[in-house]
Enzyme design. Structure first.
Site, mmCIF file in Angstrom:
data_model
loop_
_atom_site.group_PDB
_atom_site.id
_atom_site.type_symbol
_atom_site.label_atom_id
_atom_site.label_comp_id
_atom_site.label_asym_id
_atom_site.label_seq_id
_atom_site.Cartn_x
_atom_site.Cartn_y
_atom_site.Cartn_z
ATOM 1 N N CYS A 1 35.417 -78.471 -5.318
ATOM 2 C CA CYS A 1 34.168 -78.843 -4.646
ATOM 3 C C CYS A 1 34.506 -79.906 -3.604
ATOM 4 C CB CYS A 1 33.175 -79.394 -5.669
ATOM 5 S SG CYS A 1 31.656 -79.991 -4.900
ATOM 6 N N ASP B 1 50.107 -85.690 -8.970
ATOM 7 C CA ASP B 1 48.993 -85.127 -9.718
ATOM 8 C C ASP B 1 49.201 -85.204 -11.226
ATOM 9 O OD1 ASP B 1 46.445 -83.948 -9.843
ATOM 10 O OD2 ASP B 1 47.311 -81.953 -10.035
HETATM 11 C C1 B12 Z 1 41.733 -85.662 -13.734
HETATM 12 C C2 B12 Z 1 41.611 -85.479 -12.242
HETATM 13 C C3 B12 Z 1 40.482 -84.827 -11.757
HETATM 14 C C4 B12 Z 1 39.278 -84.504 -12.645
HETATM 15 C C5 B12 Z 1 38.475 -85.804 -12.869
HETATM 16 C C6 B12 Z 1 38.308 -86.606 -11.581
HETATM 17 C C7 B12 Z 1 37.880 -88.052 -11.763
HETATM 18 N N1 B12 Z 1 37.571 -88.657 -10.628
HETATM 19 O O1 B12 Z 1 37.847 -88.598 -12.836
HETATM 20 C C8 B12 Z 1 38.539 -83.412 -11.796
HETATM 21 C C9 B12 Z 1 38.997 -82.039 -12.247
HETATM 22 C C10 B12 Z 1 37.028 -83.470 -11.847
HETATM 23 C C11 B12 Z 1 39.105 -83.696 -10.408
HETATM 24 C C12 B12 Z 1 38.483 -83.287 -9.253
HETATM 25 C C13 B12 Z 1 38.983 -83.528 -7.982
HETATM 26 N N2 B12 Z 1 40.207 -83.966 -7.685
HETATM 27 CO CO1 B12 Z 1 41.421 -84.733 -8.990
HETATM 28 N N3 B12 Z 1 42.643 -85.657 -10.114
HETATM 29 C C14 B12 Z 1 42.631 -85.927 -11.373
HETATM 30 C C15 B12 Z 1 43.908 -86.714 -11.748
HETATM 31 C C16 B12 Z 1 44.910 -85.718 -12.349
HETATM 32 C C17 B12 Z 1 43.707 -87.891 -12.703
HETATM 33 C C18 B12 Z 1 42.509 -88.814 -12.350
HETATM 34 C C19 B12 Z 1 42.386 -89.908 -13.376
HETATM 35 O O2 B12 Z 1 42.186 -89.618 -14.538
HETATM 36 N N4 B12 Z 1 42.548 -91.177 -12.919
HETATM 37 C C20 B12 Z 1 42.739 -92.278 -13.771
HETATM 38 C C21 B12 Z 1 41.477 -92.987 -14.190
HETATM 39 C C22 B12 Z 1 41.983 -94.281 -14.698
HETATM 40 O O3 B12 Z 1 40.635 -93.147 -13.050
HETATM 41 P P1 B12 Z 1 39.155 -93.730 -13.212
HETATM 42 O O4 B12 Z 1 38.925 -94.334 -14.511
HETATM 43 O O5 B12 Z 1 38.204 -92.668 -12.716
HETATM 44 O O6 B12 Z 1 39.209 -94.924 -12.117
HETATM 45 C C23 B12 Z 1 38.884 -94.711 -10.771
HETATM 46 C C24 B12 Z 1 37.693 -95.549 -10.333
HETATM 47 O O7 B12 Z 1 37.025 -96.092 -11.396
HETATM 48 C C25 B12 Z 1 38.295 -96.556 -9.416
HETATM 49 N N5 B12 Z 1 38.451 -97.902 -9.920
HETATM 50 C C26 B12 Z 1 38.899 -98.324 -11.094
HETATM 51 N N6 B12 Z 1 38.918 -99.654 -11.113
HETATM 52 C C27 B12 Z 1 38.471 -100.068 -9.910
HETATM 53 C C28 B12 Z 1 38.294 -101.347 -9.410
HETATM 54 C C29 B12 Z 1 37.808 -101.492 -8.097
HETATM 55 C C30 B12 Z 1 37.605 -102.851 -7.545
HETATM 56 C C31 B12 Z 1 37.526 -100.353 -7.305
HETATM 57 C C32 B12 Z 1 37.071 -100.479 -5.911
HETATM 58 C C33 B12 Z 1 37.710 -99.074 -7.836
HETATM 59 C C34 B12 Z 1 38.176 -98.965 -9.141
HETATM 60 O O8 B12 Z 1 39.590 -96.157 -9.068
HETATM 61 C C35 B12 Z 1 40.073 -95.213 -9.986
HETATM 62 C C36 B12 Z 1 40.814 -94.170 -9.218
HETATM 63 O O9 B12 Z 1 39.964 -93.188 -8.675
HETATM 64 C C37 B12 Z 1 44.354 -87.236 -10.340
HETATM 65 C C38 B12 Z 1 45.861 -87.448 -10.183
HETATM 66 C C39 B12 Z 1 46.325 -88.779 -10.752
HETATM 67 N N7 B12 Z 1 47.414 -88.759 -11.492
HETATM 68 O O10 B12 Z 1 45.728 -89.811 -10.504
HETATM 69 C C40 B12 Z 1 43.795 -86.149 -9.381
HETATM 70 C C41 B12 Z 1 43.313 -86.560 -8.002
HETATM 71 C C42 B12 Z 1 42.480 -87.822 -8.134
HETATM 72 N N8 B12 Z 1 42.436 -85.453 -7.618
HETATM 73 C C43 B12 Z 1 42.482 -85.134 -6.381
HETATM 74 C C44 B12 Z 1 41.649 -84.191 -5.740
HETATM 75 C C45 B12 Z 1 42.053 -83.714 -4.345
HETATM 76 C C46 B12 Z 1 40.485 -83.754 -6.364
HETATM 77 C C47 B12 Z 1 39.317 -82.978 -5.704
HETATM 78 C C48 B12 Z 1 38.948 -83.494 -4.301
HETATM 79 C C49 B12 Z 1 39.660 -81.463 -5.645
HETATM 80 C C50 B12 Z 1 38.491 -80.614 -5.146
HETATM 81 N N9 B12 Z 1 38.312 -80.457 -3.858
HETATM 82 O O11 B12 Z 1 37.787 -80.090 -5.962
HETATM 83 C C51 B12 Z 1 38.194 -83.219 -6.751
HETATM 84 C C52 B12 Z 1 37.330 -84.441 -6.398
HETATM 85 C C53 B12 Z 1 36.293 -84.778 -7.425
HETATM 86 C C54 B12 Z 1 36.025 -86.287 -7.450
HETATM 87 N N10 B12 Z 1 35.067 -86.747 -6.673
HETATM 88 O O12 B12 Z 1 36.738 -87.001 -8.153
HETATM 89 C C55 B12 Z 1 43.479 -86.008 -5.625
HETATM 90 C C56 B12 Z 1 42.699 -87.074 -4.838
HETATM 91 C C57 B12 Z 1 43.261 -87.434 -3.476
HETATM 92 C C58 B12 Z 1 42.458 -88.560 -2.874
HETATM 93 N N11 B12 Z 1 42.229 -88.531 -1.575
HETATM 94 O O13 B12 Z 1 42.055 -89.460 -3.565
HETATM 95 C C59 B12 Z 1 44.351 -86.584 -6.815
HETATM 96 C C60 B12 Z 1 44.910 -87.984 -6.586
HETATM 97 C C61 B12 Z 1 45.501 -85.564 -7.027
HETATM 98 C C62 B12 Z 1 46.592 -85.668 -5.968
HETATM 99 N N12 B12 Z 1 47.822 -85.904 -6.386
HETATM 100 O O14 B12 Z 1 46.378 -85.558 -4.787
HETATM 101 N N13 B12 Z 1 40.265 -84.403 -10.475
#
Ligand code: B12
Length: 262
Positions: free
Chosen positions: A204, A97
């Site tokens: 959520c 995380d």
């Molecule tokens: C900040 C964060 C949040 C923030 C922002 C979430 C967001 N989606 O941006 C908030 C507080 C809203 C949040 C909420 C939740 N989170 Co959160 N969060 C994080 C955290 C710490 C960092 C996420 C991040 O910034 N990623 C990096 C950027 C680069 O991601 P991004 O730009 O959005 O890119 C994504 C997409 O664009 C996609 N993508 C990018 N390029 C490409 C290319 C292709 C071809 C494809 C297909 C996709 C793709 O993949 C990326 C990864 O998701 C991670 C832990 C971690 N270190 O990763 C946990 C994490 C993602 N969260 C987690 C959880 C459990 C949740 C919640 C379900 C909790 C809840 N029940 O409320 C919610 C879900 C909300 C949602 N739908 O995202 C888990 C997810 C587990 C899983 N099954 O994926 C993680 C991994 C934590 C953990 N160690 O378990 N979260």
């Protein structure tokens, strides 16, 4: 090595470090990354419990068990201690995380699951109800996956999201109800309404609950999650050691106040 990894979590895989090195997340933990990191061993820890645990619940599923961080850390730490003995010349660091590793992306490349439009990792066996954690090492390991893969794009998560936060696989954090329930300070009238209508005071699950790939998600076999479950929070619920403690007492108490004022 396989035995050690199998004991840690039911799902794991290897993502080559070079595949995510350009997508690292800026955070303090970044300084712990070993120099010359070569591999990221990604783990998925399932957390879905039986329906009865959620029957009267007013918080999201991930926050029903005790805070997952210490539980996941203890498993990762035990794996790292054994790996350091087996490979004394290599470095191993674990994260979950609060990690520089973009965990969803790395787990997808490691072949553990696919990326949903809701931006979460969806596994075949446990759906998206998994926590992710990882061991970053200087050891060169073969990749267990390959390409980034996407979900079936049914659009249900996008339509169901109460804040319209999901667009093209990106989450608009400010509109995400999970973020709104966790942010500090005064909430707007619209934000309060969203929380009350969802009936969920912390996190959520809407985008996960409507996901067809979660229909057959199996329950967790990690007993600590079951043994520590508290599904309903009230004004007198102790917050120590719970997922809702990390933002400080004020935030969860503010949200509980909304429901109790009704
Ligand atoms: C900040 C964060 C949040 C923030 C922002 C979430 C967001 N989606 O941006 C908030 C507080 C809203 C949040 C909420 C939740 N989170 Co959160 N969060 C994080 C955290 C710490 C960092 C996420 C991040 O910034 N990623 C990096 C950027 C680069 O991601 P991004 O730009 O959005 O890119 C994504 C997409 O664009 C996609 N993508 C990018 N390029 C490409 C290319 C292709 C071809 C494809 C297909 C996709 C793709 O993949 C990326 C990864 O998701 C991670 C832990 C971690 N270190 O990763 C946990 C994490 C993602 N969260 C987690 C959880 C459990 C949740 C919640 C379900 C909790 C809840 N029940 O409320 C919610 C879900 C909300 C949602 N739908 O995202 C888990 C997810 C587990 C899983 N099954 O994926 C993680 C991994 C934590 C953990 N160690 O378990 N979260």
């Amino acid at each position: 090595m396989k035995n050690i990894l199998d004991e840690t979590a039911p799902l794991w895989g290897v993502c080559p470090f070079c595949e995510i090195k350009d997508n690292l997340i800026d955070c303090r933990a970044k300084s712990r990354l070993p120099l010359n990191s070569r591999s990221v061993i990604m783990f998925a820890f399932p957390y879905l419990l039986e329906d009865e645990y959620y029957k009267d619940s007013n918080i999201s599923k991930y926050s029903v068990p005790a805070d997952y961080h210490p539980i996941v850390f203890s498993r990762l730490n035990s794996a790292v201690e054994k790996l350091r003995i087996q490979y004394p010349d290599e470095e191993f660091e674990f994260f979950a995380d609060n990690s520089p590793i973009p965990e969803v992306r790395a787990a997808c490349i490691a072949g553990i699951g696919t990326i949903g439009k809701n931006s979460l990792l969806i596994t075949e066996k446990f759906g998206s109800f998994v926590f992710l954690g990882e061991i970053v090492t200087t050891l060169a390991l073969a990749s267990s996956g390959g390409e980034l893969t996407e979900c079936i794009h049914c659009g249900r998560c996008e339509k169901a999201c109460p804040g319209n936060a999901i667009r093209d696989g990106k989450i608009d954090r400010e509109k995400c109800l999970s973020h709104i329930t966790q942010k500090k300070g005064e909430l707007s009238g619209e934000e309060k309404k969203m929380i009350l209508e969802s009936g969920c005071l912390w996190g959520c699950d809407i985008c996960q609950n409507v996901c067809p790939l979660n229909k057959k998600a199996q329950k967790t076999d990690i007993d600590e999650f079951r043994e520590t479950a508290v599904g309903r929070v009230r004004s007198d619920t102790p917050i120590e050691g719970r997922a809702y403690a990390w933002r400080g007492e004020k935030v969860i108490r503010r949200n509980i106040g909304l429901q109790e004022e009704e």
